[in-house]
Enzyme design. Structure first.
Site, PDB file in Angstrom:
ATOM      1  N   ASP A 150     -54.031 -22.216   7.856  1.00  0.00           N
ATOM      2  CA  ASP A 150     -54.547 -22.506   9.192  1.00  0.00           C
ATOM      3  C   ASP A 150     -53.705 -23.609   9.837  1.00  0.00           C
ATOM      4  O   ASP A 150     -53.692 -24.739   9.362  1.00  0.00           O
ATOM      5  CB  ASP A 150     -56.012 -22.960   9.034  1.00  0.00           C
ATOM      6  CG  ASP A 150     -56.697 -23.133  10.373  1.00  0.00           C
ATOM      7  OD1 ASP A 150     -56.345 -22.403  11.298  1.00  0.00           O
ATOM      8  OD2 ASP A 150     -57.584 -23.994  10.476  1.00  0.00           O
ATOM      9  N   THR A 188     -53.665 -21.296  16.612  1.00  0.00           N
ATOM     10  CA  THR A 188     -53.092 -22.647  16.620  1.00  0.00           C
ATOM     11  C   THR A 188     -51.611 -22.607  16.270  1.00  0.00           C
ATOM     12  O   THR A 188     -50.795 -23.280  16.900  1.00  0.00           O
ATOM     13  CB  THR A 188     -53.833 -23.546  15.610  1.00  0.00           C
ATOM     14  OG1 THR A 188     -53.959 -22.847  14.385  1.00  0.00           O
ATOM     15  CG2 THR A 188     -55.203 -23.894  16.121  1.00  0.00           C
ATOM     16  N   THR A 189     -51.260 -21.781  15.277  1.00  0.00           N
ATOM     17  CA  THR A 189     -49.857 -21.695  14.869  1.00  0.00           C
ATOM     18  C   THR A 189     -49.021 -21.148  16.018  1.00  0.00           C
ATOM     19  O   THR A 189     -47.949 -21.655  16.333  1.00  0.00           O
ATOM     20  CB  THR A 189     -49.719 -20.793  13.627  1.00  0.00           C
ATOM     21  OG1 THR A 189     -50.648 -21.239  12.649  1.00  0.00           O
ATOM     22  CG2 THR A 189     -48.327 -20.865  13.048  1.00  0.00           C
ATOM     23  N   ASP A 211     -62.825 -19.444  12.040  1.00  0.00           N
ATOM     24  CA  ASP A 211     -61.941 -18.881  13.072  1.00  0.00           C
ATOM     25  C   ASP A 211     -62.501 -17.565  13.588  1.00  0.00           C
ATOM     26  O   ASP A 211     -62.543 -17.329  14.799  1.00  0.00           O
ATOM     27  CB  ASP A 211     -60.533 -18.624  12.507  1.00  0.00           C
ATOM     28  CG  ASP A 211     -59.719 -19.913  12.395  1.00  0.00           C
ATOM     29  OD1 ASP A 211     -60.282 -20.976  12.714  1.00  0.00           O
ATOM     30  OD2 ASP A 211     -58.544 -19.857  12.002  1.00  0.00           O
TER      31      ASP A 211
END
Length: 552
Positions: free
Chosen positions: A65, A98-99, A391
């Site tokens: 994550d 997010t990545t 998530d």
């Protein structure tokens, strides 16, 4: 930093401060931001790898994550910290992607560096990036597909995409089913969803497949007295936010007891008061009591005799969820206890889960709060499962709220890249270069997906571009075959907001870092610390003897 005037240097900054200017400052900041992006880049996509982070005391976190990785890394550089902010914003807003956000921001800066070398002014690049980001979001809205809150099949796929590539993949179907059921249960009539009402309990033991959903609440407590029933069917539940114990006086009072009889009377009265409270609870028809405060030993005894299942010191957040799940009201005074305030559950029982007692409140009529138990072989597996489910819950919530989704697999990025190049030509001027750079930067997503899957990134991009040129708007990279595939048919879909938020926050961060042309860092305070001074013998003539020591 000093100014020469008549041969006399004038010091403006404190000695020891450092200043980096112009291109140097930009390149240092860009390098720092790129380093952060490269740290998470390999975790992107279904074939992404995980990171193992060990902190100073030896705690280990194994995760895929993006935001968790960046939070756990001790990042010092100010520009790098901005990249962490991008990931945090993305996490707060959407919960996933997010990545993607960080990788896109890093790539935007990398492309900007090439333009800076061609002497394009940072302001021009910033202006172009802003225009490109606005246009990109407009285009995303055009290619987005509508979804209805009741469309469970699509919601399952959206949850699945959020979990792919994380440790949860082994039991993806099972977990997606749990997630979608949980979210649809807690959804209100008007379609709003708050995933705070889905409580996730982690337990080590068993396997991922043993994870289950409880249509009601799960509380990590045990009943207060062993003589109480372990299981109550047709439970009438009282939620009490007041202590079931003898009321002490509010003011300091002194009680003079002069004879043993008086003491006995005093104790009897205390007991009678507690019996009254218990009688009140029983009279209301409650056979299950969740108390946010304490329950006295004598009260425990009487409650057990009356066959009431009682739990004490329940967390406030759990009490609120219980109220939503069972329809009970939170009662904050003993006098306010009445049958109308009670909630209902078909079954309340204490069970052992992985060797610990937990209380299950099940079979609620219309549970607006539910719980999930996640199980896994080791602590790290369970923690990573928890992050994946978190998530997935958030993403399904966002999809229901916005009612729009786009396909994944690098498909929207390729489409945007092509459309932005067309748009750049209409803008003209130097800003055109920046918009083209933005278009190229977006291709980092399919490119990274290909690299992480061990495929050739250039062949992949050529393939995907060709498919999109032919008008296949949902063509993306199928990492399992290595070819362009229809992402909609493959069920690789995510909420529109994951993409719009990622692109807008990445662009904002890149523009902010680009516009910095001067880094002025204050000096770390020189000289010994006050503690060291004391150790050196405190006095030292007030440091007077040491001449021109700069003031600390």
């Amino acid at each position: 930093m000093s100014q020469q005037m008549g041969g006399q240097p004038i010091l403006i900054l404190k000695e020891g401060s450092s200043r980096t200017r112009g291109r140097d400052a930009q390149s240092i900041n860009i390098s720092a931001a790129k380093a952060v992006a490269s740290a998470v880049r390999t975790t992107l996509g279904p074939r992404g790898m995980d990171k193992m982070l060990v902190d100073t005391i030896g705690d280990v976190v194994i995760t895929n994550d993006g935001v968790t990785i960046l939070k756990e890394m001790d990042i010092e550089h100010p520009a790098a910290k901005m990249m962490v902010e991008v990931a945090k914003t993305q996490d707060d807003e959407v919960g996933d992607g997010t990545t993607t956000a960080v990788v896109v921001a890093g790539e935007l800066l990398k492309r900007a560096e090439d333009l800076l070398e061609q002497d394009v002014h940072p302001t021009v690049i910033a202006q172009g990036y802003r225009k490109a980001a606005e246009k990109a979001i407009e285009l995303l809205n055009e290619i987005a597909i509508d979804v209805e809150p009741g469309d469970e099949e699509i919601l399952m796929k959206i949850a699945g995409t959020a979990m792919t590539g994380k440790g949860a993949e082994a039991a993806k179907d099972k977990l997606c089913d749990l997630v979608v059921r949980a979210v649809t249960m807690v959804a209100d009539e008007d379609g709003t969803v708050d995933t705070d009402y889905v409580k996730v309990e982690k337990k080590v033991g068993g396997s991922i497949e043993d994870s289950e959903i409880v249509e009601g609440m799960l509380i990590d407590k045990e009943r207060v007295h062993p003589a109480m029933p372990k299981k109550v069917e047709e439970a009438n539940i009282l939620l009490l936010n007041a202590a079931v114990e003898f009321k002490k006086t509010e003011v300091d009072a002194e009680i003079n007891i002069t004879s043993p009889d008086q003491l006995q009377m005093f104790l009897d009265e205390e007991e009678r008061m507690i019996r009254n409270i218990v009688d009140k609870i029983v009279a209301s028809g409650a056979n299950v009591l969740f108390c946010q405060k304490g329950i006295d030993d004598i009260a425990q005894h009487y409650l057990a005799k009356s066959g009431v299942f009682a739990v004490r010191r329940v967390k406030k957040s759990d009490m609120e969820k219980l109220a939503r799940a069972t329809g009970a009201s939170l009662v904050s005074s003993i006098d306010a206890i009445s049958p109308e305030e009670l909630g209902y559950a078909g079954l309340v029982e204490e069970q052992k889960v992985s060797g610990e007692d937990m209380i299950f409140v099940k079979k609620c009529k219309n549970p607006k709060a539910v719980s999930m138990i996640i199980k896994g072989g080791t602590e790290h597996v369970v923690d990573e499962l928890d992050r994946a489910i978190e998530d997935a819950l958030r993403v399904v919530e966002v999809a229901i709220r916005d009612k729009k989704f786009v396909v994944g697999g690098g498909s929207p990025e390729i489409e945007l890249s092509l459309r932005l190049r067309e748009y750049a030509a209409t803008v003209g001027g130097r800003a055109q270069l920046a918009i083209e750079a933005f278009a190229t930067a977006l291709e980092i997503i399919p490119r990274t997906l290909a690299e992480n899957a061990g495929l050739d990134p250039i062949d992949t991009l050529v393939d995907l571009r060709a498919a999109h040129e032919k008008g296949q708007k949902t063509a993306g990279l199928d990492v399992y075959t290595g070819k362009a595939g229809d992402m909609l048919a493959l069920g690789v879909v995510e909420p529109l907001r994951v993409k719009t938020q990622a692109i807008s926050s990445a662009a904002e961060a890149a523009v902010m870092i680009l516009r910095i042309d001067d880094v002025i860092a204050s000096a770390k305070s020189a000289g010994p610390s006050p503690e060291e001074m004391a150790a050196m013998g405190g006095g030292m003539g007030g440091m007077g003897g040491m001449g021109g020591m700069p003031p600390m």
